[in-house]
Structure formats: C-alpha cells, structure tokens
Design an enzyme around this catalytic site. Structure first.
Site, PDB file in Angstrom:
ATOM      1  N   SER A 187       6.523   4.293  23.144  1.00  0.00           N
ATOM      2  CA  SER A 187       6.628   4.748  21.766  1.00  0.00           C
ATOM      3  C   SER A 187       5.946   3.744  20.841  1.00  0.00           C
ATOM      4  CB  SER A 187       7.891   5.138  21.395  1.00  0.00           C
ATOM      5  OG  SER A 187       8.872   4.204  21.299  1.00  0.00           O
ATOM      6  N   ASN A 221      19.797   2.442  21.283  1.00  0.00           N
ATOM      7  CA  ASN A 221      20.428   3.488  20.807  1.00  0.00           C
ATOM      8  C   ASN A 221      20.801   3.599  19.487  1.00  0.00           C
ATOM      9  OD1 ASN A 221      19.555   4.234  23.478  1.00  0.00           O
ATOM     10  ND2 ASN A 221      21.805   4.700  24.216  1.00  0.00           N
ATOM     11  N   THR A 277       5.389  42.684  -9.041  1.00  0.00           N
ATOM     12  CA  THR A 277       6.288  42.628  -7.972  1.00  0.00           C
ATOM     13  C   THR A 277       5.532  43.574  -6.765  1.00  0.00           C
ATOM     14  OG1 THR A 277       7.123  44.973  -8.471  1.00  0.00           O
ATOM     15  CG2 THR A 277       8.461  42.811  -9.214  1.00  0.00           C
ATOM     16  N   HIS A 278       5.517  43.224  -5.524  1.00  0.00           N
ATOM     17  CA  HIS A 278       4.808  43.888  -4.618  1.00  0.00           C
ATOM     18  C   HIS A 278       3.147  43.750  -4.688  1.00  0.00           C
ATOM     19  CE1 HIS A 278       8.205  46.454  -3.112  1.00  0.00           C
ATOM     20  NE2 HIS A 278       8.506  46.212  -4.673  1.00  0.00           N
ATOM     21  N   SER A 305     -19.804  24.960  -1.835  1.00  0.00           N
ATOM     22  CA  SER A 305     -20.118  25.488  -0.476  1.00  0.00           C
ATOM     23  C   SER A 305     -21.108  24.755   0.272  1.00  0.00           C
ATOM     24  CB  SER A 305     -20.131  27.026  -0.215  1.00  0.00           C
ATOM     25  OG  SER A 305     -21.017  27.433   0.542  1.00  0.00           O
ATOM     26  N   LYS A 307     -20.547  28.690  -5.302  1.00  0.00           N
ATOM     27  CA  LYS A 307     -19.358  28.758  -5.004  1.00  0.00           C
ATOM     28  C   LYS A 307     -18.518  27.427  -5.514  1.00  0.00           C
ATOM     29  CE  LYS A 307     -17.142  30.457  -2.019  1.00  0.00           C
ATOM     30  NZ  LYS A 307     -16.761  30.965  -0.572  1.00  0.00           N
ATOM     31  N   GLU A 349      -5.549  25.413  -0.758  1.00  0.00           N
ATOM     32  CA  GLU A 349      -5.498  26.166   0.576  1.00  0.00           C
ATOM     33  C   GLU A 349      -5.115  25.195   1.463  1.00  0.00           C
ATOM     34  OE1 GLU A 349      -9.487  29.226   0.432  1.00  0.00           O
ATOM     35  OE2 GLU A 349      -9.876  26.888   0.193  1.00  0.00           O
ATOM     36  N   LYS A 351      10.418  11.118  16.246  1.00  0.00           N
ATOM     37  CA  LYS A 351       9.927  10.308  15.374  1.00  0.00           C
ATOM     38  C   LYS A 351       8.271  11.000  14.721  1.00  0.00           C
ATOM     39  CE  LYS A 351      11.574   6.616  17.146  1.00  0.00           C
ATOM     40  NZ  LYS A 351      12.277   7.540  18.177  1.00  0.00           N
TER      41      LYS A 351
END
Ligand code: ARG
Length: 459
Positions: A23, A110, A155-156, A277, A283, A290, A325
């Site tokens: 490890s 341990n 909402t929605h 872009s 763009k 994102e 880890k």
C-alpha cells in the site's frame, strides 16, 4: 530488502503478489501522521520505563530526522517497503541501528494504521470546515447586495412564485451549515484513539493509552480493543458527510449552468471561470460547475465502495481495510477542490444579470397565488378563489396576455370582489414583500436572515 517478517517464511513473495499486497504507493500520504504517532508512542514507552531514556531519545531524534528529511524532499517513501509503517520502521533502523527495533514494542500496525487515518481525517475535516465557511461567506456577500432583486422561484422547474434573490442564495447557506454540523459530529467520532489496542487484544507491555491519546489530541480512547481495530465506520461517515456536501454543490452547479444558458440568461460567466470550444467560436462553457457536478459521482462511488468493503467482514482487522485509504484520500481531495472552485466561481466567475432576472418575473403567472390570496382577503374561500384564478389563467393564455393586461371589468367578470387595488398586489415586488411569514421571502424576513448570517459568519 528482507521483509520484517521474513524469518518465519522459507520463501520470498512472488513479485507480482508483493506489489499487489503493498500500500506504500498511496498510504505514504500518511507519513506525517505515522511519524507523530510513533514519536508519541516512543515517548509513552519512555514514560512507562519500557524504554530507557536514552533509547527513547534516540528513537525520537531518529524519527524527527526522518521528518526533516521528508520535508526537505530528501526522503521519499517508496517500494520495496510494503507500507508506510514498515517504511518508517526500516528507515529508523537504518539511521539509529538496533534501538530502532524497539519502536514497535506494545503495538501493532492494526492500531497504528487506525491512529494514522484518524489523525489524517481530523486534519482534513478541519480544513474542509474552513472551506465550507469560505463558501458560505461568498454566498452571503452576494446575497447582501441582492435582497431587493428578484428571481423566479421554481418547483418542478416550472415557474412557481417570485423570490428575493438573496433568499434563494441563503437557502444554500443553510444546507452548507448543516454540512458543517455533520462534519463536527463526524469529527467527534473520528477523534478517538485506537492506539494501544495492539493487534486486537491489547498488550501485556506496560503502556499508557490515555497518555498517547492526550498527546495526539484525541478526546478519548476506544474502550474495546477489538472494536478499536475492527471498524471503518468513521471513514464511511466522513465520506457520507462529503457526499451530501457534493449533492449541495452539484445542486448549485446545476442552477448556475441553467442560469448562464441563452434560454435563462440570468447570469453570465466571466472569463476567469469559463472556457471556449475547440470548434464553435461563439461558445463560453461553464466547465467549473459541470466538473463539480460530474465529480459528485466519484464521491458517491467512494461511499458505496466503503460500505461494501466493510460488509460481512468478521472481527477483527482484515486486509480488506487497506482499501479504506484511496476512497477517503480522493474524497477529501475532491470535496476540498470543489469547495474552493465553487467559492472562486461565486466570487469572480459569474455576474448576475439583475435586469433579466427582474424582467422575467414581470412576464409570467407566478403571481397567481397572490391573485387567489387577494380574493381570500375579501373573505372568498381559498378553494373557490383558486378555481376563479385557474379560469383567469386559461383566459389569459388563450389571449396570450398576463394578469396585468386585463381590465378591471374583465377581472370583475370572473369575481365581483376584484377591485382596482388588485393591480398593486400583482406587482412582483409587492408579491415578494407580502410573504411576511417567518422564514418566508418577504424583504423584512430576508433582511433578518442576512443579519443573522452576518453575525454567525463574520465574527
Ligand atoms: N497497510 C495496512 C493497511 O493499510 C496496515 C495494517 C496491516 N496489518 C496487518 N495485520 N496486515 O491496512
């Protein structure tokens, strides 16, 4: 290099398995915690007279030397050492000789690894707490200057009711506050010392667990030596709290991505946090939100990985735990970098288009509830008022007009209780202002909210 345990074996490891088992490539991240843990362990063995004072001094100065060499970039933990614990022990023996072989008295890897990861997580949690607070401060700053600016509430993802823009932003402060509280709780369960549990059963060597716990800043010690080395629940709690932070970050990311589209035009990206872009010259892409939204999946994945890792694992330590880890390391790195990136985005990466925002609330039916409430104010039962307004909405939609374009006579045809003052109630600014209930978006409420956050965060 001969393995520390090689005397019990006749043969050496298959080279592939040796690598498979190791490890060191990732747990070297724990080097400073491992050194601190060992220094305190040696100090304790000196205190209980298991080591003489000269042995104790030799070991501690050897460990300090390793620390200095590491910090100066002269010592890099690497294979063939199997893991960071063996690596340091081997290095210590190479520096101070025979006495170095006494360091591991009365402990096991341990309890050692359990101590290291708890120390590491504690430090990360403290850092994350600062990063979340920084983000809250940035959002608060933006909120402060936007109390009286409006945004459509959804909402929605359908226009619902207009809101104070500050109220919208402050919703995120609440979420991040709960995140901070969650980390605080997680920290209290991380901050318990397993050191001295040894392999699983404790030890006959004279040790002082409370001493090592105190020296390392732990609040208390694990009561049961088996439990101390047998669970990774605290890692899971850490990743779980992180997953919720990511869910909040990805929610605000998604909103920003929508806001900067041509369709919404509620905000625009500055050049500091946007990219172009390779093909389409027009763009400007919202890469930062994102990426944050995308990285959320990694942290959710780590949570699943850890939950599955501990499932059905019998007492006590099992090598499965070596797999704890990478998920916690990557989680800490991901959430820290996402929190930082979001703070930069809020501070200098987006400009809200306040005019478009307030214009957009002028041109919809998000004041429909207020039209109904107007009638309620004239003692019309809510359900009746609701149906009347439904008819008015349909009427307007057929004619492609808004409530404000109706004449008072048209209103009266739908219900005789309508009067000229209805037009005042329909103005979005007044709609928002009128939501005076506690925790609502009314400007007085929002001012109170801003002030209380100001006190909480700035002092
Ligand atoms: N590298 C190991 C881990 O990360 C250290 C503990 C090994 N203990 C053992 N009994 N093999 O879990």
């Amino acid at each position: 290099m001969a393995k520390i345990w090689s005397k019990r074996f006749d043969n050496t490891l298959n080279p592939f398995i040796e690598k498979f088992n190791a490890s060191i490539s990732f747990d070297r991240k724990l080097i400073l915690e491992d050194l601190d843990c060992s220094i305190v362990h040696a100090k304790m063995l000196g205190k209980t007279k298991v080591l003489s004072s000269s042995e104790t001094l030799q070991i501690i100065s050897g460990l300090e030397k390793i620390k200095d060499e590491y910090l100066e970039g002269k010592f890099i933990p690497a294979p063939p050492s199997e893991d960071i614990h063996y690596c340091i022990e081997e290095k210590l023996i190479s520096i101070i000789g025979e006495t170095g072989k006494k360091l591991h008295t009365g402990r096991s890897r341990n309890d050692q690894v359990g101590t290291d990861i708890r120390l590491w997580l504690r430090k990360e949690i403290d850092n994350i707490e600062i990063l979340i607070t920084d983000l809250q401060k940035s959002l608060l700053n933006l909120a402060k200057s936007n109390i009286y600016n409006l945004i459509p509430g959804y909402t929605h993802l359908q226009r619902a009711q207009p809101l104070s823009l500050a109220h919208h932003l402050l919703a995120y402060l609440e979420m991040f506050q709960r995140d901070r509280e969650r980390f605080k709780e997680v920290r209290s369960r991380v901050n318990i010392s397993p050191l001295g549990a040894a392999a699983l059963a404790g030890t006959k060597i004279k040790i002082d667990r409370n001493f090592t716990a105190r020296e390392l800043g732990f609040e208390k010690i694990y009561k049961n030596s088996i439990d101390a080395v047998s669970d990774r629940d605290f890692c899971i709690e850490f990743v779980s709290a992180s997953a919720l932070v990511m869910s909040h970050l990805s929610k605000i990311s998604e909103e920003i991505i929508l806001w900067v589209t041509d369709e919404f035009s509620f905000a625009k990206l500055t050049d500091k946090c946007a990219t172009g872009s390779s093909l389409m010259p027009q763009k400007k892409n919202p890469d930062v939100p994102e990426l944050i939204r995308g990285k959320t999946g990694r942290v959710y994945g780590h949570l699943q990985a850890l939950l599955t890792m501990v499932k059905g694992v019998p007492l006590a330590y099992n090598k499965d735990f070596q797999e704890d880890k990478e998920p916690i390391f990557d989680t800490a790195e991901t959430i820290s970098s996402c929190l930082k990136a979001m703070t930069i985005l809020i501070n200098e990466g987006i400009e809200l288009n306040v005019n478009n925002l307030s214009e957009s609330v002028e041109n919809d039916f998000s004041n429909a509830t207020d039209l109904a409430d107007y009638l309620v104010g004239k003692k019309v039962p809510f359900r009746t008022a609701y149906q009347v307004v439904g008819e008015i909405v349909k009427y307007c939609l057929e004619r492609k007009i808004l409530f404000k374009n109706l004449t008072i006579d048209e209103f009266k045809k739908f219900h005789p209780e309508f009067d000229e003052d209805v037009f005042v109630d329909l103005e979005p600014f007044n709609v928002v202002k009128s939501r005076t209930s506690e925790g609502g978006t009314g400007f007085n409420q929002v001012e109170k909210e801003v002030n209380s956050w100001q006190k909480k965060l700035i002092f």
